[in-house]
Design an enzyme around this catalytic site. Sequence first.
Site, PDB file in Angstrom:
ATOM      1  CE  LYS A  38      -2.090  -0.629   3.972  1.00 16.51           C
ATOM      2  NZ  LYS A  38      -1.461  -1.854   4.489  1.00 16.51           N
ATOM      3  NE  ARG A  54      -3.742  -0.818  10.404  1.00 17.61           N
ATOM      4  CZ  ARG A  54      -2.734  -0.295   9.717  1.00 17.61           C
ATOM      5  NH1 ARG A  54      -2.863   0.864   9.154  1.00 17.61           N
ATOM      6  NH2 ARG A  54      -1.609  -0.967   9.594  1.00 17.61           N
ATOM      7  NE  ARG A  80       2.294  -4.274  11.572  1.00 12.43           N
ATOM      8  CZ  ARG A  80       3.285  -4.122  10.694  1.00 12.43           C
ATOM      9  NH1 ARG A  80       4.443  -4.723  10.878  1.00 12.43           N
ATOM     10  NH2 ARG A  80       3.106  -3.382   9.633  1.00 12.43           N
TER      11      ARG A  80
HETATM   12  P1  AMP Z   1       1.337   0.878   9.110  1.00 11.89           P
HETATM   13  O1  AMP Z   1       2.505   1.761   8.882  1.00 11.89           O
HETATM   14  O2  AMP Z   1       0.138   1.273   8.296  1.00 11.89           O
HETATM   15  O3  AMP Z   1       1.679  -0.587   8.968  1.00 11.89           O
HETATM   16  O4  AMP Z   1       0.899   1.089  10.642  1.00 11.89           O
HETATM   17  C1  AMP Z   1       1.776   0.786  11.713  1.00 11.89           C
HETATM   18  C2  AMP Z   1       1.011   0.760  13.023  1.00 11.89           C
HETATM   19  O5  AMP Z   1       0.424   2.050  13.276  1.00 11.89           O
HETATM   20  C3  AMP Z   1      -0.165  -0.214  13.069  1.00 11.89           C
HETATM   21  O6  AMP Z   1       0.235  -1.545  13.377  1.00 11.89           O
HETATM   22  C4  AMP Z   1      -1.004   0.417  14.187  1.00 11.89           C
HETATM   23  O7  AMP Z   1      -0.438   0.176  15.465  1.00 11.89           O
HETATM   24  C5  AMP Z   1      -0.847   1.903  13.887  1.00 11.89           C
HETATM   25  N1  AMP Z   1      -1.880   2.367  12.932  1.00 11.89           N
HETATM   26  C6  AMP Z   1      -1.714   2.743  11.640  1.00 11.89           C
HETATM   27  N2  AMP Z   1      -2.881   3.099  11.076  1.00 11.89           N
HETATM   28  C7  AMP Z   1      -3.826   2.946  12.027  1.00 11.89           C
HETATM   29  C8  AMP Z   1      -5.235   3.105  12.062  1.00 11.89           C
HETATM   30  N3  AMP Z   1      -5.927   3.502  10.973  1.00 11.89           N
HETATM   31  N4  AMP Z   1      -5.881   2.855  13.224  1.00 11.89           N
HETATM   32  C9  AMP Z   1      -5.206   2.459  14.329  1.00 11.89           C
HETATM   33  N5  AMP Z   1      -3.882   2.249  14.368  1.00 11.89           N
HETATM   34  C10 AMP Z   1      -3.181   2.479  13.227  1.00 11.89           C
END
Ligand code: AMP
Length: 216
Positions: free
Chosen positions: A13, A90, A173
């Site tokens: 993504k 999410r 995750r």
């Molecule tokens: P990502 O970089 O999108 O993989 O996000 C890393 C981490 O940030 C996730 O595992 C969550 O802990 C937090 N996170 C990112 N986006 C969200 C969201 N929309 N809602 C809640 N936590 C988020």
Amino acid sequence: MNLVVLGAPGSGKGTQAAILSQRFDIKHVSSGDLLRDSVAREDELGKEIEGIIATGKLVPDILVLRLVREAILEEGGGKWDGWILDGYPRTAEQAEALEEVLSSARVVIDAVIFLDVDSDEVVTRLSSRRICSSCQSVYNTLNHPPKHEGKCDKCGGELVQRSDDQPETIRRRLKVYNEETVPVLDFYELRYDVYRVDGSKPIADITDEIAGLVGL
Ligand code: AMP
């Protein structure tokens, strides 16, 4: 054009959103990056967020929504021709909250892209992902290595592994993704054009396919 890109952690993504952003002047809004920026500020809130991210759980809705709302509704001085949302929503609740924010601002989502990658592939990708500690560019030691080991091609910064790209956290995750995020697809399929794209193809082919599908 306003787009939402959905997919498991490691489905590509962020990579696709970054390329589309550069190529078509669409603002890349990544909830994960916005949260990591808060962590980098090292205040009380940042420390709390850091602790949650490290476990692979979701950060409370209210915090994420505030950051995302500011980013997508910000004017940007005409620099951007829309946005591409990566990592948000999410959960079905976040999708509902986003609908409310957008409808009160009279903004629409033009299309939703779902990057489809099987879970074994995702675990392999996340385990071999490296991030530039300076400009946040993303590499992969298996299929997208830097020219010089450990160094960012773009800025020469040091490449590091994200703390949440460790096996135990990856498993958490993916569980959160399957339980909380997969229902967002159903939510969007009832409302928007959802384009499923095979996320295991080469990066450039995926970008071209997305651009063609959404009419960029
Ligand atoms: P990502 O970089 O999108 O993989 O996000 C890393 C981490 O940030 C996730 O595992 C969550 O802990 C937090 N996170 C990112 N986006 C969200 C969201 N929309 N809602 C809640 N936590 C988020």
